[in-house]
Design a protein around this motif. Structure first.
Motif, PDB file in Angstrom:
ATOM      1  N   LYS A 124       0.827  -1.203   0.000  1.00  0.00           N
ATOM      2  CA  LYS A 124       0.000   0.000   0.000  1.00  0.00           C
ATOM      3  C   LYS A 124       0.869   1.263   0.000  1.00  0.00           C
ATOM      4  CE  LYS A 124      -3.404   0.084   2.916  1.00  0.00           C
ATOM      5  NZ  LYS A 124      -4.102  -0.063   4.209  1.00  0.00           N
ATOM      6  N   ASP A 125       1.929   1.259   0.795  1.00  0.00           N
ATOM      7  CA  ASP A 125       2.819   2.421   0.841  1.00  0.00           C
ATOM      8  C   ASP A 125       3.461   2.664  -0.528  1.00  0.00           C
ATOM      9  OD1 ASP A 125       2.254   2.818   3.492  1.00  0.00           O
ATOM     10  OD2 ASP A 125       4.078   1.847   4.239  1.00  0.00           O
ATOM     11  N   ALA A 126       3.903   1.592  -1.170  1.00  0.00           N
ATOM     12  CA  ALA A 126       4.527   1.729  -2.488  1.00  0.00           C
ATOM     13  C   ALA A 126       3.525   2.253  -3.507  1.00  0.00           C
ATOM     14  CB  ALA A 126       5.085   0.378  -2.945  1.00  0.00           C
ATOM     15  N   PHE A 127       2.314   1.712  -3.495  1.00  0.00           N
ATOM     16  CA  PHE A 127       1.302   2.162  -4.445  1.00  0.00           C
ATOM     17  C   PHE A 127       0.978   3.636  -4.234  1.00  0.00           C
ATOM     18  CE2 PHE A 127      -2.892   2.823  -6.178  1.00  0.00           C
ATOM     19  CZ  PHE A 127      -2.851   2.100  -7.366  1.00  0.00           C
ATOM     20  N   ARG A 128       0.786   4.023  -2.996  1.00  0.00           N
ATOM     21  CA  ARG A 128       0.440   5.417  -2.696  1.00  0.00           C
ATOM     22  C   ARG A 128       1.536   6.370  -3.169  1.00  0.00           C
ATOM     23  NH1 ARG A 128       0.008   4.880   2.365  1.00  0.00           N
ATOM     24  NH2 ARG A 128      -2.264   4.758   2.596  1.00  0.00           N
ATOM     25  N   GLN A 129       2.796   6.016  -2.935  1.00  0.00           N
ATOM     26  CA  GLN A 129       3.884   6.934  -3.243  1.00  0.00           C
ATOM     27  C   GLN A 129       4.222   6.980  -4.734  1.00  0.00           C
ATOM     28  OE1 GLN A 129       7.140   6.840  -0.155  1.00  0.00           O
ATOM     29  NE2 GLN A 129       5.813   5.308   0.777  1.00  0.00           N
ATOM     30  N   LEU A 130       4.074   5.869  -5.445  1.00  0.00           N
ATOM     31  CA  LEU A 130       4.366   5.888  -6.875  1.00  0.00           C
ATOM     32  C   LEU A 130       3.205   6.439  -7.699  1.00  0.00           C
ATOM     33  CD1 LEU A 130       6.857   4.279  -6.019  1.00  0.00           C
ATOM     34  CD2 LEU A 130       6.556   2.885  -8.072  1.00  0.00           C
TER      35      LEU A 130
END
Length: 583
Positions: A351-357
């Motif tokens: 989720k963190d990766a999706f949100r930031q990219l």
């Protein structure tokens, strides 16, 4: 010619205890403390002539007495700010990768930004201590034919010292950063950390360089990346990795940097420690953003169309829609994780990766508001399913093969003779007005096209630490968007497809501890798939028709296992298909 300086323990202790300065001091500038060292700490060293191929001056500190503990060996005199930081990060309180990396990445970038010059340094902690260059080692002295000793004790000590320094790179955990500049230069940064537990020598090795001269703007851009790199490494090296990439994803804010590639390889990762980092990679460019992470529990991957991210997020309203769309998709991820009992740490990283990219370009203050909850105010009308279904079938037949994947339009084609442009060439379409583009975007997901997945083992334990549940989940979600001319309306046909799949199984104890070996537990499997297709037809200046079709299949099974045999079995299949007319 290499120089081996011997120093008393006083200077070594002061260097190890010194904290990094609040403002970074470039390498090569000696500290005041080093200049004020006691006479005992600055006694003359032993000069040794080595092979001409060895170019760096190697320095080590002599213990005060035989067997006094590990000896700290430097590739060159450790009297600059970076060496002091390396010394601090190699102290007794450095236990995690975060401890060993702390501040080093940013300091190396600032070093290059300040001086424009290459920097290299190696620190090795050697146990047992190296022999003194002035001491005679009987084992190292071999009589020649005439009975004379042929070994040079000082040279033997120097050789062992060089061997220790070289051993820092053996089976080390490595950080590698490459940054491309618009002028064509490549900046490379490397950090090696060796725990000494998997071979080689415990120590630290750092290097930063540029393929050519850097402009002032490029140096400023590198300096601004320093804090972001430190935050990223801090999260990735702290036990179970966490992702803080916000200081890196905006690397090209000033347009002087064109690409960033960060890679981490951790060969020391232990399978006995669930969730520990094995490898990580992050690639950021004008066309694509991609990320992958492997841990001892599983792996995840994400790729985002960076060009679409920029095109679709111009202005505050578009940015607000993007954050709302991100929140909505992350709710899907949460629902899938709950249904499959997926590993909590891997789900959070995903989720963190999706949100930031997926985050839209914004100023630093706005990018920190990633946890704000927003709700889309765009309404969706409902039409007659029978009419919408008929229209969707016609449009799919007309647009077979039109999806470009990752939002990239199909390339122009020309006739074999005459070079005539194909009538369906997307580049031949009339430009879409800003107003019409805004209308079509409001009917789409609001996300840049992407492909994302994770796969991980999971465990749930009791308060006393016994395993009560264990399983495995695989999740995949993606989106593609394509456009092509629509001869019937004189406008375009836009097709956006989002797919989601989930496959999971987990076993749960009926007592206090999961008994897989004895074959006594409750087993659950989950198999889900979901496809959402949005089709929009436009005229030259308006939307002619728009619809969305959702196909969903879900299946859950539950089996009571006793002595490895199914005592009971239940299934809950579910399937639905929904058609919505949007315009």
């Amino acid at each position: 010619m290499n120089f081996i300086a011997s120093a008393g323990p006083g200077l070594l202790d002061r260097l190890a205890a010194r904290r990094a300065a609040a403002s970074f001091r470039p390498a090569g500038v000696s500290s005041r403390a080093a200049d004020a060292a006691s006479p005992a700490a600055s006694t003359a060293g032993t000069r040794v002539t080595l092979d001409a191929a060895t170019t760096d001056a190697a320095v080590y500190a002599r213990p005060s007495a035989p067997g006094a503990g590990p000896r700290r060996v430097w590739a060159k005199a450790g009297d600059d700010g970076l060496s002091e930081l390396m010394s601090r990060n190699s102290g007794k309180e450095a236990h995690t990768l975060s401890d060993r990396w702390r501040g080093l990445g940013g300091a190396l970038l600032k070093q290059l930004a300040d001086t424009g010059e290459r920097y290299r340094q190696t620190l090795a902690d050697v146990v047992p201590a190296l022999p003194d260059a002035g001491a005679t080692d009987p084992a190292a002295s071999t009589p020649d034919a005439e009975g004379a000793g042929s070994a040079d004790p000082a040279a033997a000590a120097a050789a062992l010292q060089q061997q220790a320094l070289s051993g820092v790179a053996t089976n080390a955990t490595t950080v590698s950063l490459k940054v491309q500049t618009r002028s064509g230069q490549t900046v490379e940064l490397k950090i090696g950390v060796n725990s000494g537990e998997s071979g080689g020598t415990r120590g630290l090795q750092v290097e930063v360089s540029s393929s050519g001269p850097l402009s002032g703007a490029e140096r400023d851009a590198l300096a601004r990346l320093s804090d972001g790199l430190d935050r990223a490494l801090e999260g990735l090296g702290d036990g179970v990795p966490t992702l803080d990439l916000s200081g890196l994803t905006g690397f090209d804010a000033d347009g002087v940097l064109t690409g960033l590639d960060l890679r981490i390889d951790h060969p020391d990762a232990s399978a006995d420690r669930p969730g520990q980092l094995r490898s990580f990679s992050l690639q950021l460019g004008a066309e694509k953003k991609s990320l992958s992470l492997r841990s001892t529990s599983g792996e995840m991957a994400l790729e985002v169309d960076a060009a679409a991210t920029s095109r679709a997020t111009t202005g505050a309203p578009a940015s607000g829609r993007r954050w709302s769309a991100i929140d909505q998709l992350l709710q899907q991820v949460d629902a899938a994780a709950e249904r499959s009992h997926a590993d909590a740490a891997m789900t959070k990283s995903f989720k963190d990766a999706f949100r930031q990219l997926q985050a839209p370009p914004a100023d630093p203050d706005e990018t920190r508001r990633v946890d704000d909850t927003r709700r889309s105010d765009a309404g969706e009308g409902r039409g007659r399913p029978q009419d919408a279904a008929s229209l969707l079938a016609v449009r799919h037949a007309a647009n077979t093969g039109s999806s470009s994947g990752a939002g990239t339009a199909a390339k122009a084609t020309t006739a074999a003779k005459g070079g005539a442009v194909d009538a369906l060439d997307p580049s031949a379409m009339a430009p879409m007005s800003d107003g019409l583009r805004t209308q079509t975007q409001s009917l789409q997901s609001g996300l840049a096209d992407f492909q994302a997945s994770f796969s991980a083992d999971s465990q749930r334990t009791s308060r006393i630490g016994s395993v009560q549940e264990a399983g495995h989940a695989e999740y995949r979600i993606g989106q593609t968007t394509g456009e092509r001319p629509n001869a019937a309306t004189g406008g375009r046909s836009i097709t956006q497809t989002q797919t989601e799949t989930l496959s999971a199984s987990f076993q749960k104890s009926r007592t206090y501890t999961l008994d897989r070996a004895g074959g006594n537990y409750d087993a659950t499997t989950v198999e889900d798939s979901n496809t959402v297709t949005t089709l929009i037809d436009t005229t030259r200046d308006s939307i002619a028709r728009a619809m969305r079709k959702t196909d969903e299949q879900r299946r859950k099974t539950f089996t009571e296992v006793e002595n490895h045999r199914a005592a009971s079995h239940q299934e809950w299949p579910d399937q639905r298909s929904v058609m919505e007319r949007l315009r």
